[in-house]
Design a protein around this motif. Structure first.
Motif, PDB file in Angstrom:
ATOM      1  N   TYR A  20       0.827  -1.218   0.000  1.00  0.00           N
ATOM      2  CA  TYR A  20       0.000   0.000   0.000  1.00  0.00           C
ATOM      3  C   TYR A  20       0.857   1.261   0.000  1.00  0.00           C
ATOM      4  O   TYR A  20       2.006   1.259   0.431  1.00  0.00           O
ATOM      5  N   ALA A 165      -9.276   0.134  -2.491  1.00  0.00           N
ATOM      6  CA  ALA A 165      -8.775  -0.796  -3.511  1.00  0.00           C
ATOM      7  C   ALA A 165      -7.826  -1.780  -2.829  1.00  0.00           C
ATOM      8  O   ALA A 165      -6.673  -1.929  -3.215  1.00  0.00           O
ATOM      9  N   ARG A 168      -5.350  -4.092  -4.695  1.00  0.00           N
ATOM     10  CA  ARG A 168      -4.571  -3.510  -5.792  1.00  0.00           C
ATOM     11  C   ARG A 168      -3.198  -3.080  -5.285  1.00  0.00           C
ATOM     12  O   ARG A 168      -3.090  -2.325  -4.318  1.00  0.00           O
ATOM     13  N   SER A 171      -1.923   0.687  -4.123  1.00  0.00           N
ATOM     14  CA  SER A 171      -3.093   1.554  -4.010  1.00  0.00           C
ATOM     15  C   SER A 171      -3.011   2.353  -2.717  1.00  0.00           C
ATOM     16  O   SER A 171      -2.221   2.054  -1.820  1.00  0.00           O
ATOM     17  N   ARG A 172      -3.814   3.380  -2.627  1.00  0.00           N
ATOM     18  CA  ARG A 172      -3.805   4.261  -1.468  1.00  0.00           C
ATOM     19  C   ARG A 172      -4.495   3.604  -0.272  1.00  0.00           C
ATOM     20  O   ARG A 172      -5.543   2.974  -0.415  1.00  0.00           O
ATOM     21  N   ILE A 284      -7.229   6.350  -5.386  1.00  0.00           N
ATOM     22  CA  ILE A 284      -6.677   5.113  -4.808  1.00  0.00           C
ATOM     23  C   ILE A 284      -6.341   4.090  -5.876  1.00  0.00           C
ATOM     24  O   ILE A 284      -5.877   3.009  -5.565  1.00  0.00           O
ATOM     25  N   ASP A 285      -6.570   4.401  -7.140  1.00  0.00           N
ATOM     26  CA  ASP A 285      -6.371   3.414  -8.187  1.00  0.00           C
ATOM     27  C   ASP A 285      -4.916   3.136  -8.462  1.00  0.00           C
ATOM     28  O   ASP A 285      -4.584   2.419  -9.383  1.00  0.00           O
ATOM     29  N   GLY A 286      -4.027   3.707  -7.661  1.00  0.00           N
ATOM     30  CA  GLY A 286      -2.610   3.502  -7.889  1.00  0.00           C
ATOM     31  C   GLY A 286      -2.047   4.621  -8.732  1.00  0.00           C
ATOM     32  O   GLY A 286      -2.773   5.459  -9.255  1.00  0.00           O
ATOM     33  N   PRO A 381      -1.281   9.611  -7.914  1.00  0.00           N
ATOM     34  CA  PRO A 381      -2.374   8.696  -8.225  1.00  0.00           C
ATOM     35  C   PRO A 381      -3.174   9.185  -9.416  1.00  0.00           C
ATOM     36  O   PRO A 381      -3.235  10.378  -9.698  1.00  0.00           O
TER      37      PRO A 381
END
Length: 416
Positions: A20, A165, A168, A171-172, A284-286, A381
């Motif tokens: 993360y 997420a 993922r 992600s955040r 947060i999708d990276g 992000p």
């Protein structure tokens, strides 16, 4: 402090920080004094690593854990070596009278000024709102203070974990520290009505946790809130802070004007039907993807060495993870066994075939993997683009007009 507590803490923090991009919101963690760290529980064993990162290695944590974890191979050894305090539950068919010893151990640690972490929802689950809190938090806090004439200064620190997420990579994940509760505020009530004091403390704790977590009735409402956060004008706050507030606004709107709330949900359903991705959370999708050719080259170089191990970890995580919320944490734990074993295999096998080229290749591949993670962590992000459909425009107008006018309930001091 036991010999293994610091290594275990560093190991757990390393796992969650490798997966993360963690960010802290709210006030600083207390530097001294007895603390009951209380958080929601949605990411399985990753929650433990996140709490360790929040407190820092200088303040090791004692966790209250269900007793049956101590019988799980490997995990049981880690739990015991970390100094966790077992909790005996009726559903586990164990002798619950042993909880007296657990409470005594918790009192002793708080008297020493230590930090005890509790997830009062009991178990990790996918949920759109805070579940019923177990009263053990209040019993431990008030019991420890009562044994010392309410002179310890125990504080309960609520923390909201936000990993939308969760599965993922990079992600955040936000950790929102709320307003601390001073248990001494309940000393007078506890002297005459201990049970009433425990109830009052739990009510205050629940309000404090709700102030730093997203609470909605259904997955559809969660998608509504996330879509509203992404398509309404930003105001300088983080997406997590905005989602929490929007969820409170939606709850207030349900009470103030049910007809308007229903209309907003209808607009949300139409927008999601036109673009199912519109309900994904923002920020947060990276990070933004690397340019195409460097990314392809990195995949070819790194994949040759680590792809088999990664596939094994992902497969075992899905097979052994009992519920979706635990799959990532199980996979991360497995990775600490699989990747070193795979590295040893590569070195032994490669040495016999390629000699000195093997450790050079493996070392460069490992360095490349660390570099890729670092680059992804440094890049900003990027949200998946919203399709500007007519339905989304109608929803955005409704969200600004309806949610914006709904008064939010009072909340604790604003996060930093």
């Amino acid at each position: 402090m036991g010999r293994m507590e610091v290594p275990i803490s560093l190991w757990a923090q390393g796992l969650v920080l490798a997966w993360y991009r963690v960010r802290r919101l709210g006030p600083e963690f207390p530097a001294a004094g007895p603390v009951l760290l209380v958080a929601n529980h949605n990411t399985g064993m990753c929650d433990a690593g996140l709490m360790m990162h929040l407190s820092g290695s200088a303040r090791p944590l004692r966790f209250l854990v269900k007793y049956k974890l101590m019988s799980v191979p490997l995990l049981g050894w880690i739990v015991r070596a970390a100094g966790c305090i077992p909790v005996y539950r009726k559903q586990d068919k164990v002798d619950t009278s042993k909880n007296a010893d657990s409470f005594a151990a918790a009192y002793e640690q708080l008297a020493k000024g230590e930090v005890i972490t509790i997830f009062p929802e009991g178990t990790s689950r996918n949920a759109t709102e805070l579940r019923e809190l177990k009263s053990g938090v209040a019993r431990i806090a008030l019991g420890a203070e009562a044994k010392h004439g309410f002179g310890l200064g125990v504080r309960i620190l609520p923390v909201g974990t936000h990993c939308p997420a969760r599965d993922r990579w990079r992600s955040r994940c936000d950790l929102w520290v709320g307003e601390a509760i001073d248990v001494r505020d309940f000393a007078e009530q506890h002297a005459s009505q201990p049970r009433a004091a425990a109830r009052a403390l739990m009510e205050r704790l629940e309000a404090a946790l709700r102030a730093v977590t997203v609470n909605v009735e259904s997955p559809e409402d969660l998608a509504l809130v996330q879509m509203a956060e992404r398509c309404t004008p930003p105001d300088g706050r983080t997406s997590t802070e905005r989602r929490v507030e929007l969820a409170r606004h939606l709850g207030a709107l349900d009470l103030e004007d049910p007809t308007a709330a229903k209309a907003l949900r209808n607009h949300s359903a139409d927008a999601l039907a036109a673009d199912p991705n519109a309900g994904r959370p923002g920020e947060i999708d990276g990070p933004q993807p690397l340019p195409r050719w460097p990314a392809l080259l990195a995949a070819l170089v790194l994949g040759a060495a680590w792809l088999p191990a990664a596939l094994v970890v992902l497969l075992l995580g899905r097979v052994l993870g009992p519920t979706p919320d635990k799959r990532t944490s199980v996979a991360l734990m497995i990775s600490t066994l699989v990747f070193p074993a795979w590295t040893a295999f590569l070195l032994v096998w490669g040495w016999g075939h390629f000699g000195w080229a093997t450790p050079l290749f493996v070392g460069l591949s490992a360095l490349g993997a660390v570099g890729a993670a670092w680059i992804r962590g440094r890049r900003p992000p990027a949200d998946a683009p919203l399709l500007q459909t007519a339905e989304l425009q109608l929803f955005a107008e409704a969200a600004e007009r309806l949610i914006g006018r709904a008064p939010a309930p009072a909340e604790p001091a604003a996060a930093q």
